[in-house]
Design a protein around this motif. Sequence first.
Motif, PDB file in Angstrom:
ATOM      1  N   PHE A   7       0.851  -1.175   0.000  1.00  0.00           N
ATOM      2  CA  PHE A   7       0.000   0.000   0.000  1.00  0.00           C
ATOM      3  C   PHE A   7       0.892   1.232   0.000  1.00  0.00           C
ATOM      4  O   PHE A   7       1.995   1.209   0.554  1.00  0.00           O
ATOM      5  N   THR A   8       0.416   2.288  -0.610  1.00  0.00           N
ATOM      6  CA  THR A   8       1.196   3.520  -0.739  1.00  0.00           C
ATOM      7  C   THR A   8       0.578   4.608   0.131  1.00  0.00           C
ATOM      8  O   THR A   8      -0.606   4.918   0.000  1.00  0.00           O
ATOM      9  N   THR A 263      -7.619  -4.795  10.284  1.00  0.00           N
ATOM     10  CA  THR A 263      -6.428  -4.021   9.900  1.00  0.00           C
ATOM     11  C   THR A 263      -6.318  -3.917   8.386  1.00  0.00           C
ATOM     12  O   THR A 263      -6.048  -2.840   7.822  1.00  0.00           O
ATOM     13  N   LEU A 264      -6.529  -5.039   7.673  1.00  0.00           N
ATOM     14  CA  LEU A 264      -6.454  -5.019   6.215  1.00  0.00           C
ATOM     15  C   LEU A 264      -7.539  -4.119   5.633  1.00  0.00           C
ATOM     16  O   LEU A 264      -7.294  -3.367   4.675  1.00  0.00           O
ATOM     17  N   ALA A 270      -7.635   3.462   3.566  1.00  0.00           N
ATOM     18  CA  ALA A 270      -6.662   4.549   3.433  1.00  0.00           C
ATOM     19  C   ALA A 270      -6.065   4.592   2.037  1.00  0.00           C
ATOM     20  O   ALA A 270      -5.801   5.671   1.481  1.00  0.00           O
ATOM     21  N   SER A 271      -5.842   3.420   1.439  1.00  0.00           N
ATOM     22  CA  SER A 271      -5.285   3.397   0.085  1.00  0.00           C
ATOM     23  C   SER A 271      -6.257   4.002  -0.929  1.00  0.00           C
ATOM     24  O   SER A 271      -5.847   4.720  -1.857  1.00  0.00           O
ATOM     25  N   ARG A 272      -7.556   3.729  -0.766  1.00  0.00           N
ATOM     26  CA  ARG A 272      -8.535   4.333  -1.677  1.00  0.00           C
ATOM     27  C   ARG A 272      -8.628   5.842  -1.465  1.00  0.00           C
ATOM     28  O   ARG A 272      -8.803   6.612  -2.415  1.00  0.00           O
ATOM     29  N   ALA A 273      -8.488   6.287  -0.184  1.00  0.00           N
ATOM     30  CA  ALA A 273      -8.560   7.725   0.084  1.00  0.00           C
ATOM     31  C   ALA A 273      -7.402   8.483  -0.547  1.00  0.00           C
ATOM     32  O   ALA A 273      -7.509   9.699  -0.806  1.00  0.00           O
ATOM     33  N   MET A 274      -6.276   7.783  -0.799  1.00  0.00           N
ATOM     34  CA  MET A 274      -5.126   8.449  -1.420  1.00  0.00           C
ATOM     35  C   MET A 274      -5.427   8.897  -2.857  1.00  0.00           C
ATOM     36  O   MET A 274      -4.756   9.780  -3.393  1.00  0.00           O
ATOM     37  N   HIS A 275      -6.436   8.303  -3.498  1.00  0.00           N
ATOM     38  CA  HIS A 275      -6.742   8.615  -4.895  1.00  0.00           C
ATOM     39  C   HIS A 275      -7.780   9.726  -5.040  1.00  0.00           C
ATOM     40  O   HIS A 275      -8.199  10.033  -6.165  1.00  0.00           O
ATOM     41  N   ILE A 276      -8.237  10.309  -3.908  1.00  0.00           N
ATOM     42  CA  ILE A 276      -9.238  11.380  -3.990  1.00  0.00           C
ATOM     43  C   ILE A 276      -8.537  12.686  -4.364  1.00  0.00           C
ATOM     44  O   ILE A 276      -7.498  13.036  -3.799  1.00  0.00           O
ATOM     45  N   GLY A 675       4.529   7.672  -3.218  1.00  0.00           N
ATOM     46  CA  GLY A 675       4.854   7.820  -1.809  1.00  0.00           C
ATOM     47  C   GLY A 675       5.581   6.595  -1.289  1.00  0.00           C
ATOM     48  O   GLY A 675       6.138   5.807  -2.045  1.00  0.00           O
ATOM     49  N   THR A 676       5.552   6.452  -0.008  1.00  0.00           N
ATOM     50  CA  THR A 676       6.196   5.309   0.631  1.00  0.00           C
ATOM     51  C   THR A 676       5.289   4.093   0.518  1.00  0.00           C
ATOM     52  O   THR A 676       4.126   4.161   0.830  1.00  0.00           O
ATOM     53  N   SER A 677       5.854   2.965   0.070  1.00  0.00           N
ATOM     54  CA  SER A 677       5.058   1.751  -0.136  1.00  0.00           C
ATOM     55  C   SER A 677       5.313   0.798   1.017  1.00  0.00           C
ATOM     56  O   SER A 677       6.448   0.578   1.400  1.00  0.00           O
ATOM     57  N   THR A 678       4.238   0.264   1.530  1.00  0.00           N
ATOM     58  CA  THR A 678       4.362  -0.674   2.664  1.00  0.00           C
ATOM     59  C   THR A 678       3.376  -1.813   2.462  1.00  0.00           C
ATOM     60  O   THR A 678       2.277  -1.600   1.986  1.00  0.00           O
ATOM     61  N   PRO A 679       3.741  -3.038   2.784  1.00  0.00           N
ATOM     62  CA  PRO A 679       2.793  -4.153   2.660  1.00  0.00           C
ATOM     63  C   PRO A 679       1.842  -4.181   3.830  1.00  0.00           C
ATOM     64  O   PRO A 679       2.029  -3.485   4.823  1.00  0.00           O
TER      65      PRO A 679
END
Length: 697
Positions: A7-8, A263-264, A270-276, A675-679
């Motif tokens: 996730f970014t 958690t997932l 949060a990942s979907r909110a990054m595309h707004i 941005g920063t990518s994290t699994p």
Amino acid sequence: AIDAREFTYDAVFPPNAWQSDVFCQAGLPILRECLRGYNGTILAYGQTGSGKTYTLLDDSGLLPRLTSALFEAIAADTGSLYEVDISVVQIYNDQADDLLDDSRQNLSVQSTGTTALTWQRCLTPLDLTDLVHRARQNLVYAETQMNKASSRSHAIFQLRIRRRVSSEDGVTGTCSLLRVVDLAGSERTKKSKVEGLRLKETNAINRSLLALGNVVNALAFRKQHVPIRDSKLTLMLSDSLGGNCKTAMLVCVGPCASHAAETLSSLEFASRAMHIEVHACVNVLPCAAAEPWVEGYVQGLSEQAEGFRLAAARGAERAAQAEEALVDAERRRSDAELRLAALEEAAALWEARALDAEAAVAAERRRAGDEAAACEAQRQRERHLAAEALERERRHSGRLSDAVACLEEQLADRSKVMAECMAQAEELSDRARALEVKAQEQSAMSEELQLQLNRKEQALATDGTSFASIIRSASAKEVAAQKLLADAERRSEELARKEGAPACSCSRRFRDVQRTAECFESERLHLVEECRQEVERQKSELRARLQLREDRVNSHLADCNRRAEVELERRLSLLASREASAAEALRQKQQIQDQAKTIEDLQHQLERQKERLWRASSEPQIRYSTRKSVAGETRRPQQVPFVSRHEPGPHSKASRSRNMATLTLLLPARTPSTGTSTPAASCCSGASSKPSISSKS
């Protein structure tokens, strides 16, 4: 297990991050934009109990730091006039309530904002802090299975910041709105175990969060229809979600493996909110001539000066208190210096002792190492001996099981024999009862014979009576014969006198009569004697026969009784011996069962001892990686310790995290385009720590 996913985000805060780190990364940039005239929103999202309220509203949290930083910036900008107003709204069961005025409940909500909302003017940071505390007291909290102080409503803190600047053209200014949104946590009723009113609150929270997720999905995928009116929460946050606002979203997740699905889901949100995409602009107040605004400007300055004077008075009081504290501190310092001198002397002595103690500690450590090695060897020997003892106990237990089976078979056979003996005893008792019946019959026969003997004796008595009557009649005949004889003699004498010669013939006839009488008498006597002898003989025969039959019955009864007693004694002795054998078999079986239970207890003790030895021999190893990533290089997974949200604030060294749980994060290098990518986090069970994940739009 959850597959690794990436996730970014703009930033990832590890569990050992300070509250100041979160403020500098997420809160301070939004505050600076608000001072420039932009609208700003800081929104906390996550599962219940993950630390949203702690991150935003704690004494060292984001909102108190925003308050301090805001008034510091106002004090630094001497050429501008600021007006700071606050309002607090609570959305409880899809109903908007004003927390600063209890009389304003169930307010109407529109896309332009909430009508009839109370705005309180704040001249100092203390005023703003007091209003925040008063609003927090009206918030609804309750205890659930997942959180002792769970927020049962959404809290929205709104700060309206107006800035006016006087210039040659007139008075210009900006008006910005800063929102701090503490969303209630999503929860599952199976885990929280809520009922009644709490269940109704949970359903309302989940519905509003679902509506928020639908709005975020529609804005992220640029759908034509955005369901902004599905909930009062989304209607109030319409500007914050894709409107005229700059938004920072803090996503809080938990480390427990049981919360991996939640958690997932939070990470995906949060990942979907990054595309707004947002379209923020400066909110400029309309420019006006200087003259109409002078009076208001001067009034605002006077109000601000009055606030500063009040703050100065409070500062003077605090300075006086600080002066008194300083005098007290000077006195304590002089006392402390005296104590310090004494302590320095003692320290020198203790330093020498410490050197000796260090040498002793080194020797003790060496000795402890030797003892540890010896203990390890002893532990190995004990393990070996325990394994051998366990194997011996297992073999012994097998033999005991075979013996128990054999004894059970013998017990079954003896039970059969006892059953047969009982049947024989029943048969003997039946025979004894039959003998008793025969004895009763023999006694009845003897009684009958006695009755017959009595009848015979009665018959003999009757014969005796008839014999006596015969004797009496014979006696009477004898008397009559004697009388006849005497009469004959008399007549013969008379005849002899009369006739003389024929006397011889009369005497002859007299003698004949006398001989006849004697014969008759002898025959009578002989007949009487024969009758008496016959009666005596019959009596003796009857007595002999009765005595013989009685002796025979008595001997038969005695023989039967003797044989029955012998047989009963034999059977009773046999039963007693078999009962003793059965009791001995039962005792042996109980002993074997006790031995088996003892063996089982020993096996459990051996297993526990093995487990303790294994735990003592195994040591947890937790490594932490502090290696920084460079451009183009991917960081390896690192162990990140979690911290509890109930630890001290960031200004205390004691607030550093303890190693209570770990969350493995894969942090690749940040590239210019992304941005920063994290699994997705793979969580381990541990304390409920509250890591925060921030995403800014």
